[in-house]
Design an enzyme around this catalytic site. Structure first.
Site, PDB file in Angstrom:
ATOM      1  N   HIS A   1       3.714  10.862 -31.525  1.00  0.00           N
ATOM      2  CA  HIS A   1       4.957  10.834 -32.184  1.00  0.00           C
ATOM      3  C   HIS A   1       5.297   9.438 -32.419  1.00  0.00           C
ATOM      4  O   HIS A   1       5.199   8.523 -31.529  1.00  0.00           O
ATOM      5  CB  HIS A   1       5.948  11.309 -31.326  1.00  0.00           C
TER       6      HIS A   1
ATOM      7  N   ARG B   1       7.884   8.337 -34.586  1.00  0.00           N
ATOM      8  CA  ARG B   1       9.240   8.397 -34.817  1.00  0.00           C
ATOM      9  C   ARG B   1      10.083   8.053 -36.199  1.00  0.00           C
ATOM     10  O   ARG B   1      10.895   8.134 -36.418  1.00  0.00           O
ATOM     11  CB  ARG B   1       9.756   7.589 -33.750  1.00  0.00           C
TER      12      ARG B   1
ATOM     13  N   ASP C   1       5.769  20.824 -33.855  1.00  0.00           N
ATOM     14  CA  ASP C   1       5.597  20.484 -32.437  1.00  0.00           C
ATOM     15  C   ASP C   1       7.099  20.180 -32.199  1.00  0.00           C
ATOM     16  O   ASP C   1       7.854  19.265 -32.726  1.00  0.00           O
ATOM     17  CB  ASP C   1       4.643  19.417 -32.294  1.00  0.00           C
TER      18      ASP C   1
ATOM     19  N   ASP D   1      -0.061  13.455 -26.852  1.00  0.00           N
ATOM     20  CA  ASP D   1       1.450  13.563 -26.992  1.00  0.00           C
ATOM     21  C   ASP D   1       2.556  12.438 -26.808  1.00  0.00           C
ATOM     22  O   ASP D   1       3.555  12.618 -26.123  1.00  0.00           O
ATOM     23  CB  ASP D   1       2.027  14.628 -26.227  1.00  0.00           C
TER      24      ASP D   1
ATOM     25  N   HIS E   1      10.816   7.259 -26.048  1.00  0.00           N
ATOM     26  CA  HIS E   1      12.227   7.367 -25.971  1.00  0.00           C
ATOM     27  C   HIS E   1      13.024   6.041 -25.473  1.00  0.00           C
ATOM     28  O   HIS E   1      12.420   5.534 -24.734  1.00  0.00           O
ATOM     29  CB  HIS E   1      12.535   8.649 -25.052  1.00  0.00           C
TER      30      HIS E   1
END
Length: 425
Positions: free
Chosen positions: A55, A57, A147, A300, A304
């Protein structure tokens, strides 16, 4: 400019030299010379790693990660190619968005970025995205996934599997039956009852995998199972492969190492989807990776910002970063235990993910005439993980304070060093 890597142990074998010219490996042997020399004494040389599940983002959540910082973290972890998941803002469900992500990767030059297209518009699970347009775009998308959300509608999933056959695509499913996981916070079991947290049952993952392998068999298409995490899931995939169904599966480093006992701390750093499972599940996924039922390790990597993790458990975001620690965890859980050789590590972290994602030029062996995607790794050193010591914009690593084996010393992308002596170039 030519570069010679001196004394590297290719896949852990005897030390040799590797000569790189114009982005290609041109010679392997003793006493080679070049314009630049990299001392690889005691280091293992592996093909550049490929992550099928990252990810990044961007666009939309550049406070958590960007294509630049994410690929810098990838390079520090030994990755030369990453597949960027579609749950950006806006969602990568059009040719325009996937081309934007692809071009950002090319501009920054730390790793090749292969965008993953959304299966459904806006990840809403209601109608198919522009799958063909994304496949025909400059990004040449071949992997499609919602996902973070499951394509739970069986008819929609069937249509997606049928559609991608036209251009040799694959649907990568986040296997989570939504009705069975409403409000779920951790693995369902005695511990979830003890802690008072809503459980995420194994059957919610297993039921979707069972349905989808049968759908893939019915339409004759390719299915990839994201972040498989339970013993039952391993058994279903093993059964499907025994029938000749074209299914592949991945396991994350954190599901190879961590279990749900860590949730006792109520520390949201351990909150992830699918959740950390039982010790028995951890053993099962290790066995599945060792025997080839599980095809690849995928990180994965889910960055954050601090405010999304430094809060009460129920309000915290799911996910953890993992690009810079993945190879160390595979060494600890699989190599040091005798379950995988370094040549098998090259398969599950480079060749297989490149093949599944159709990443042309990646996942190739370290051989004369092949692209010079190379990672040099020191397996004998140990390091203590410090959250601040990351190229990622986010700090949500579950390994803070842990001592892990091994360190990536250098990474070469098409012969160009992106990392040398552990530092970004």
């Amino acid at each position: 400019m030519s570069t010679v890597i001196k004394g590297a142990r290719i896949l852990g074998d005897e030390a040799t030299d590797i000569l790189i010219e114009d982005g290609v490996i041109t010679a392997i042997g003793a006493d080679l010379s070049g314009d630049e020399t990299v001392d690889a004494t005691g280091l293992i040389a592996l093909p550049g790693l490929v992550d099928l599940h990252t990810h990044l983002r961007e666009p939309g959540r550049e406070d958590a990660e960007t294509v630049l910082t994410g690929t810098q973290a990838a390079a520090r972890g030994g990755f030369t190619c990453v597949f960027a998941m579609a749950n950006t803002e806006p969602v990568a469900d059009t040719a325009g968005v996937v081309e934007q992500v692809w071009r950002l990767g090319r501009e920054h030059g730390y790793a090749d970025v292969q965008p993953i297209g959304a299966v459904t518009v806006g990840l809403a699970g209601e109608r198919l995205s522009e799958l063909g347009a994304m496949a025909d775009s400059a990004a040449q998308v071949r992997v499609f996934s919602d996902d973070g959300k499951c394509v739970s509608d069986a008819v929609l999933m069937r249509r997606a599997l049928e559609y991608v056959k036209a251009f040799d695509g694959v649907i990568a499913q986040h296997a989570q039956e939504p009705r069975l996981t409403e409000g779920a916070q951790m693995n369902e079991g005695p511990l979830s009852g003890e802690l008072g947290l809503t459980g995420w049952p194994a059957v919610a993952e297993e039921a979707i995998i069972a349905r989808d392998v049968l759908l893939a068999e019915h339409v004759g298409s390719r299915l990839h199972v994201c972040h498989l995490s339970t013993r039952g899931s391993v058994e279903i995939v093993r059964w499907a492969k025994s029938r000749g169904i074209d299914v592949t599966a991945e396991v994350t480093p954190h599901h190879l190492l961590l279990d749900d006992e860590l949730v006792r701390s109520y520390d949201p750093i351990f909150k992830v989807n699918p959740p950390l499972r039982s010790k028995d599940d951890v053993l099962a996924v290790r066995e599945g990776l060792a025997d080839g039922t599980i095809d690849i390790v995928a990180t994965d990597h889910a960055p954050h910002p601090m405010e999304d993790k430094e809060c009460e458990w129920g309000a915290a975001a799911f996910g953890m970063i993992g690009l810079e620690t993945a190879l160390s965890i595979v060494q600890q859980t699989m190599v040091d235990t005798g379950s995988l050789s370094w040549s098998r590590v090259a398969e599950v972290m480079s060749a297989n993910p490149a093949r599944i994602g159709r990443a042309t030029g990646h996942g190739r062996p370290l051989a004369v005439g092949e692209p010079a995607h190379v990672v040099l790794y020191a397996p004998s050193v140990t390091r203590t993980i410090e959250p601040a010591d990351t190229a990622s914009l986010s700090r949500n690593t579950p390994y803070a304070g842990r001592e892990l084996p091994g360190r990536v010393v250098a990474t070469f992308l098409a012969g160009k060093p992106t990392v040398l002596e552990g530092k970004l170039q």
